[in-house]
Design an enzyme around this catalytic site. Structure first.
Site, PDB file in Angstrom:
ATOM      1  N   GLU A 129      34.481  37.478  58.598  1.00 42.07           N
ATOM      2  CA  GLU A 129      33.435  36.736  57.897  1.00 42.07           C
ATOM      3  C   GLU A 129      33.260  37.290  56.490  1.00 42.07           C
ATOM      4  O   GLU A 129      33.569  38.454  56.254  1.00 42.07           O
ATOM      5  CB  GLU A 129      32.086  36.930  58.630  1.00 42.07           C
ATOM      6  CG  GLU A 129      32.136  36.525  60.073  1.00 42.07           C
ATOM      7  CD  GLU A 129      30.878  36.945  60.843  1.00 42.07           C
ATOM      8  OE1 GLU A 129      29.964  37.546  60.230  1.00 42.07           O
ATOM      9  OE2 GLU A 129      30.824  36.667  62.050  1.00 42.07           O
ATOM     10  N   LYS A 143      31.273  39.112  53.662  1.00 43.27           N
ATOM     11  CA  LYS A 143      30.121  40.011  53.647  1.00 43.27           C
ATOM     12  C   LYS A 143      29.263  39.603  52.459  1.00 43.27           C
ATOM     13  O   LYS A 143      29.517  39.992  51.314  1.00 43.27           O
ATOM     14  CB  LYS A 143      30.558  41.471  53.550  1.00 43.27           C
ATOM     15  CG  LYS A 143      29.378  42.428  53.717  1.00 43.27           C
ATOM     16  CD  LYS A 143      29.855  43.846  53.968  1.00 43.27           C
ATOM     17  CE  LYS A 143      28.707  44.780  54.310  1.00 43.27           C
ATOM     18  NZ  LYS A 143      27.666  44.860  53.306  1.00 43.27           N
ATOM     19  N   ASP A 166      26.485  39.242  49.779  1.00 43.96           N
ATOM     20  CA  ASP A 166      25.672  40.248  49.105  1.00 43.96           C
ATOM     21  C   ASP A 166      24.268  39.703  48.862  1.00 43.96           C
ATOM     22  O   ASP A 166      23.940  39.230  47.783  1.00 43.96           O
ATOM     23  CB  ASP A 166      26.344  40.640  47.786  1.00 43.96           C
ATOM     24  CG  ASP A 166      25.814  41.949  47.250  1.00 43.96           C
ATOM     25  OD1 ASP A 166      25.041  42.614  47.971  1.00 43.96           O
ATOM     26  OD2 ASP A 166      26.157  42.304  46.122  1.00 43.96           O
ATOM     27  N   TYR A 225      24.986  34.654  60.553  1.00 43.08           N
ATOM     28  CA  TYR A 225      26.200  35.296  61.045  1.00 43.08           C
ATOM     29  C   TYR A 225      26.080  35.919  62.431  1.00 43.08           C
ATOM     30  O   TYR A 225      27.010  36.551  62.910  1.00 43.08           O
ATOM     31  CB  TYR A 225      26.722  36.343  60.057  1.00 43.08           C
ATOM     32  CG  TYR A 225      25.716  37.399  59.616  1.00 43.08           C
ATOM     33  CD1 TYR A 225      25.240  38.345  60.511  1.00 43.08           C
ATOM     34  CD2 TYR A 225      25.280  37.456  58.306  1.00 43.08           C
ATOM     35  CE1 TYR A 225      24.333  39.312  60.121  1.00 43.08           C
ATOM     36  CE2 TYR A 225      24.373  38.430  57.895  1.00 43.08           C
ATOM     37  CZ  TYR A 225      23.908  39.347  58.806  1.00 43.08           C
ATOM     38  OH  TYR A 225      23.009  40.290  58.416  1.00 43.08           O
ATOM     39  N   LYS A 233      35.485  46.784  52.468  1.00 45.86           N
ATOM     40  CA  LYS A 233      34.878  46.724  51.133  1.00 45.86           C
ATOM     41  C   LYS A 233      35.950  46.453  50.086  1.00 45.86           C
ATOM     42  O   LYS A 233      37.052  47.010  50.161  1.00 45.86           O
ATOM     43  CB  LYS A 233      34.185  48.059  50.820  1.00 45.86           C
ATOM     44  CG  LYS A 233      32.994  48.327  51.733  1.00 45.86           C
ATOM     45  CD  LYS A 233      31.833  47.425  51.402  1.00 45.86           C
ATOM     46  CE  LYS A 233      30.832  48.198  50.573  1.00 45.86           C
ATOM     47  NZ  LYS A 233      29.541  47.567  50.466  1.00 45.86           N
ATOM     48  N   CYS A 286      49.179  35.720   9.076  1.00 45.17           N
ATOM     49  CA  CYS A 286      49.085  34.973  10.336  1.00 45.17           C
ATOM     50  C   CYS A 286      50.224  35.384  11.260  1.00 45.17           C
ATOM     51  O   CYS A 286      51.390  35.350  10.850  1.00 45.17           O
ATOM     52  CB  CYS A 286      49.150  33.477  10.065  1.00 45.17           C
ATOM     53  SG  CYS A 286      49.314  32.496  11.572  1.00 45.17           S
ATOM     54  N   CYS A 308      52.720  32.198  11.476  1.00 47.51           N
ATOM     55  CA  CYS A 308      53.480  31.600  10.369  1.00 47.51           C
ATOM     56  C   CYS A 308      53.645  32.554   9.187  1.00 47.51           C
ATOM     57  O   CYS A 308      54.341  32.230   8.227  1.00 47.51           O
ATOM     58  CB  CYS A 308      52.838  30.300   9.918  1.00 47.51           C
ATOM     59  SG  CYS A 308      51.245  30.524   9.108  1.00 47.51           S
ATOM     60  N   CYS A 317      43.859  31.685   9.225  1.00 48.24           N
ATOM     61  CA  CYS A 317      45.152  31.344   8.650  1.00 48.24           C
ATOM     62  C   CYS A 317      44.928  30.061   7.851  1.00 48.24           C
ATOM     63  O   CYS A 317      44.556  29.045   8.418  1.00 48.24           O
ATOM     64  CB  CYS A 317      46.183  31.102   9.756  1.00 48.24           C
ATOM     65  SG  CYS A 317      47.660  30.262   9.146  1.00 48.24           S
ATOM     66  N   CYS A 350      50.705  25.572   9.779  1.00 44.63           N
ATOM     67  CA  CYS A 350      50.976  26.642  10.744  1.00 44.63           C
ATOM     68  C   CYS A 350      51.259  26.007  12.119  1.00 44.63           C
ATOM     69  O   CYS A 350      50.455  25.203  12.607  1.00 44.63           O
ATOM     70  CB  CYS A 350      49.768  27.570  10.825  1.00 44.63           C
ATOM     71  SG  CYS A 350      49.866  28.752  12.188  1.00 44.63           S
TER      72      CYS A 350
HETATM   73  S1  IVH Z   1      26.815  41.897  60.776  1.00 43.48           S
HETATM   74  C1  IVH Z   1      26.029  44.968  63.540  1.00 43.48           C
HETATM   75  N1  IVH Z   1      27.842  40.084  59.204  1.00 43.48           N
HETATM   76  O1  IVH Z   1      25.794  43.765  55.696  1.00 43.48           O
HETATM   77  C2  IVH Z   1      26.218  43.897  62.599  1.00 43.48           C
HETATM   78  N2  IVH Z   1      26.397  41.712  58.264  1.00 43.48           N
HETATM   79  O2  IVH Z   1      26.195  46.692  56.191  1.00 43.48           O
HETATM   80  C3  IVH Z   1      25.591  44.159  61.300  1.00 43.48           C
HETATM   81  N3  IVH Z   1      26.014  41.408  55.866  1.00 43.48           N
HETATM   82  O3  IVH Z   1      22.642  44.593  56.913  1.00 43.48           O
HETATM   83  C4  IVH Z   1      25.463  42.949  60.529  1.00 43.48           C
HETATM   84  N4  IVH Z   1      27.265  39.628  55.615  1.00 43.48           N
HETATM   85  O4  IVH Z   1      22.846  42.620  55.323  1.00 43.48           O
HETATM   86  C5  IVH Z   1      27.040  41.157  59.278  1.00 43.48           C
HETATM   87  N5  IVH Z   1      28.802  38.394  57.943  1.00 43.48           N
HETATM   88  C6  IVH Z   1      28.010  39.470  58.030  1.00 43.48           C
HETATM   89  C7  IVH Z   1      27.332  39.983  56.896  1.00 43.48           C
HETATM   90  C8  IVH Z   1      26.532  41.121  57.069  1.00 43.48           C
HETATM   91  C9  IVH Z   1      26.462  40.483  55.001  1.00 43.48           C
HETATM   92  C10 IVH Z   1      25.139  42.554  55.494  1.00 43.48           C
HETATM   93  C11 IVH Z   1      23.866  42.632  56.282  1.00 43.48           C
HETATM   94  C12 IVH Z   1      23.875  43.982  56.944  1.00 43.48           C
HETATM   95  C13 IVH Z   1      24.861  44.729  56.121  1.00 43.48           C
HETATM   96  C14 IVH Z   1      25.554  45.760  56.982  1.00 43.48           C
END
Ligand code: IVH
Length: 674
Positions: free
Chosen positions: A110, A112, A114, A220, A308, A404, A407, A422, A427
């Site tokens: 999935e 992650k 932010d 999620y 990450k 230039c 040219c 130029c 040119c």
């Molecule tokens: S799962 C045990 N799924 O990441 C499962 N977390 O470092 C923990 N986050 O606090 C969460 N996208 O804020 C999960 N697809 C995703 C996520 C996700 C972002 C964040 C969430 C969590 C932090 C964990």
């Protein structure tokens, strides 16, 4: 009323969760309006799960602490393939000790997101409580704000008695930019990044404030439930998606760790294309029984890790500064870098907007510099690396070239201009850029002529300046590689068709510096034909909306250049439009009215709306002021809408504009004067 609530919830889900509306905004608003009226007649039948009540709640005096039914965990990080393999081996070891000899893992990958993690609690299908993650055990009750987020269902059909859904609240990159612009326009402080903006909004006491913020959610995880069981995580996500929750469509179920890693890398590549910020990807074991057996160490589950992304800044050597030439001969610097990976992509070049930018950053070829890839695709050089600026001896500063690079003509810098240029109108690079601009879709819009074709025509010396296009024959084209008889004749006919483009477009296509689409339209409208413009003094040109004295002088200067005169004369001889056609606009229903435009209109493009306004005698301004008569606003309006409200400029929509165009003045502003 029940039917209406269901219908509204259904359409809100299509719009906010699926990004796939079935009905227009007007129809949706009409449904909500009807429900509001019924609720006003029957206040006793109003309830908190009604879609009309999302923003209705009173501010709270403080955020109450609440305990999560099950702790909200965080994730261990991995950065490389060997680390993922080591994680899988650790899981195998743990399960072996649990008596499971050869576990078969499948993985869900999935994005992650932010943003900030929240938990939603539904009892008998009704949203009861929403809380922030907090320290994982205790969070804060932010139900009043979460209710305002349209992508969060208030009612879940077919839900078990107890259901907890977890997800990430975020603000899209696009909405974030608009939000910050609005903040700035209103004189408020701007947000550091989408994450901060989302977190700040969710922790507001007054839900009316949160309601104004463009918050959304990606769900999620199914947390605690009573009366619902799944075998796998993927199954749970599918259930969520089918029950009105917003679950990302690109979440994949994969058979091997190799595929999972490849998928993480895919997210890293896609990072710049998607409309929300991610700081990694999450790999989860799909089998929920295995998840249970694996359990957690401290705050981190054994069954999931966060992949990450590599940081999106890097240090590399600035090999040199080179210069591009634009269509008016303006020189633009760019950096040549020792290849370096930033945010998963190898960077060899970066923009340096102009000479001032280069000077301000104090970059020196041969030194190490910091390169950044932020939300945008084009990387930037931020500054010299900290350690190099302390050196007593540094390489010389890069300066614009004396000649230039394309040219060899000696370059010039005019007083007051930010660009060295130029001056050679012949040119080849200047010519290439001008041709590219001339044929582009916002200028003469010549179908079938892209950058490649333009370069080929130039190479074969068939076309050097725009007027040469109009002397081309199909036979000449057919002799070129890649042109057949059909495509050649088609191109000739689209060149022919471009002769019908209105004067404003032709003016824009000339590539006069500071004359963009809006200014060319206003010039065309103000001067009506090219001779009046060519005979006008700078003072007269400065009367054009949006054109200041300095710009007017620059336009005047460019119009006087012999090459510009030749360009105009030859294009005129070729039969292009150098005068406004149609009825004199002073008679139109919008005569004397000025309009600014913002947002996406339901039917017309902004271009088309502008042309309609101008054909009806109105003026289109590139910006809004207290003197502007109307702001025409569509979907996703920009900051102009806030300014319109402050300046008390009436805001109209496309439908109202159409009414005004039909001469229906009464509907827009009361009885006609005469
Ligand atoms: S799962 C045990 N799924 O990441 C499962 N977390 O470092 C923990 N986050 O606090 C969460 N996208 O804020 C999960 N697809 C995703 C996520 C996700 C972002 C964040 C969430 C969590 C932090 C964990």
């Amino acid at each position: 009323m029940l039917q209406l609530r269901r219908l509204i919830a259904y359409h809100a889900h299509r719009y906010y969760a699926l990004d796939d509306p079935e009905i227009g905004d007007d129809a949706y608003d009409a449904l909500v309006e009807e429900l509001k009226q019924l609720e006003a007649l029957h206040p006793d039948l109003r309830s908190t799960d009604s879609p009309t009540q999302r923003v209705g709640a009173e501010p709270v005096s403080e955020l109450e602490k609440v305990e999560h039914l099950e702790p909200m965990l965080s994730l261990a990080n991995v950065h490389s393939e060997p680390e993922v393999k080591a994680w899988v081996q650790r899981m195998e070891g743990h399960l072996r000790r649990e008596g499971i000899a050869e576990p078969r893992f499948r993985f869900v990958v999935e994005p992650k997101v932010d943003g900030l993690a929240i938990s939603l609690l539904y009892r008998d299908g009704l949203l009861e409580r929403g809380a922030t993650r907090g320290n994982g055990v205790m969070g804060e009750d932010v139900t009043h704000n979460l209710r305002t987020i349209e992508a969060i269902p208030l009612v879940v059909d077919g839900a078990p008695a107890l259901l907890e859904v977890r997800g990430e609240i975020y603000i899209s990159t696009h909405d974030f930019a608009a939000l910050n612009e609005r903040q700035a326009q209103a004189g408020l402080s701007t947000f550091m990044n989408p994450r901060n903006a989302a977190a700040g909004s969710i922790r507001q006491l007054d839900p009316a404030l949160a309601a104004q913020r463009p918050l959304s959610i990606w769900c999620y995880q199914v947390g605690v439930t009573d009366g619902l069981t799944f075998q796998t995580h993927f199954e749970a996500l599918t259930w969520l998606r089918c029950h009105g929750f917003r679950v990302n469509d690109d979440i994949r179920l994969l058979d091997t760790e190799q595929e999972a890693i490849a998928q993480c890398e895919e997210w890293e590549r896609r990072r710049r294309e998607i409309d929300f910020e991610i700081d990694g990807a999450v790999i989860k074991v799909d089998d929920l029984e295995l998840q249970r057996r694996l359990g957690a160490v401290g705050r981190e589950p054994r069954w999931a890790v966060a992949w990450k992304f590599a940081p999106s800044t890097a240090v590399t050597t600035l090999i040199g500064v080179h210069w591009n030439v634009g269509k008016s001969g303006d020189l633009h610097p760019y950096a040549e870098l020792a290849p370096v990976t930033v945010g998963g992509v190898v960077i060899r070049q970066a923009t340096l907007h102009n000479e001032e930018d280069l000077e301000r950053k104090d970059l020196r070829p041969g030194e190490e510099v910091i390169v950044l890839r932020a939300g945008e695709v084009i990387p930037q050089v931020v500054s010299p690396a900290p350690h190099v600026v302390e050196r007593s001896e540094r390489p010389a500063k890069p300066v614009p070239p004396a000649r230039c690079p394309f040219c060899g003509t000696p370059t010039i810098k005019m007083p007051g201009s930010v660009f060295t240029r130029c001056p050679n109108v012949a040119c080849p690079e200047r010519r290439r850029q001008l041709l590219k601009h001339f044929v582009s879709s916002t200028a003469m819009d010549i179908d079938g002529l892209g950058e490649k074709q333009v370069a080929m025509l130039q190479q074969h010396r068939l076309v050097e300046t725009p007027p040469d296009l109009y002397a081309l024959t199909a036979e000449q084209l057919m002799a070129l590689e890649g042109f057949g008889e059909v495509s050649s004749r088609k191109l000739i006919s689209s060149i022919e068709a471009s002769k019908r483009r209105p004067f404003a477009r032709v003016l824009f296509a000339l590539g006069i510096e500071e004359v963009g689409e809006v200014t060319s339209r206003n010039l065309a409208l103000g001067f009506r034909d090219i001779d009046s413009l060519l005979n006008a003094g700078a003072d007269e040109i400065a009367q054009t909306p949006g054109v200041g004295r300095k710009t007017a002088a620059m336009i005047r200067h460019q119009l006087d250049e012999p090459s510009m005169r030749e360009l105009i004369d030859r294009l005129r001889a070729a039969g292009l439009q150098f005068a406004e056609g149609g009825p004199p606009p002073r008679d139109g229903p919008l005569a004397g009215r000025s309009f600014a435009l913002t947002g996406t209109l339901p039917i017309w493009s902004r271009e088309q709306a502008s042309e309609q306004i101008q054909a009806a005698g109105g003026r289109v301004l590139s910006d809004i002021s207290a003197k502007t008569d109307y702001l025409l606003a569509g979907d996703r309006p920009g900051s102009k809408i806030d300014r319109a409200q402050r300046l008390k400029v009436p805001v109209i929509d496309e439908r109202q504009l159409r009414e005004m165009l039909q001469g229906d003045r009464q509907s827009a502003e009361g009885p006609a004067e005469s």
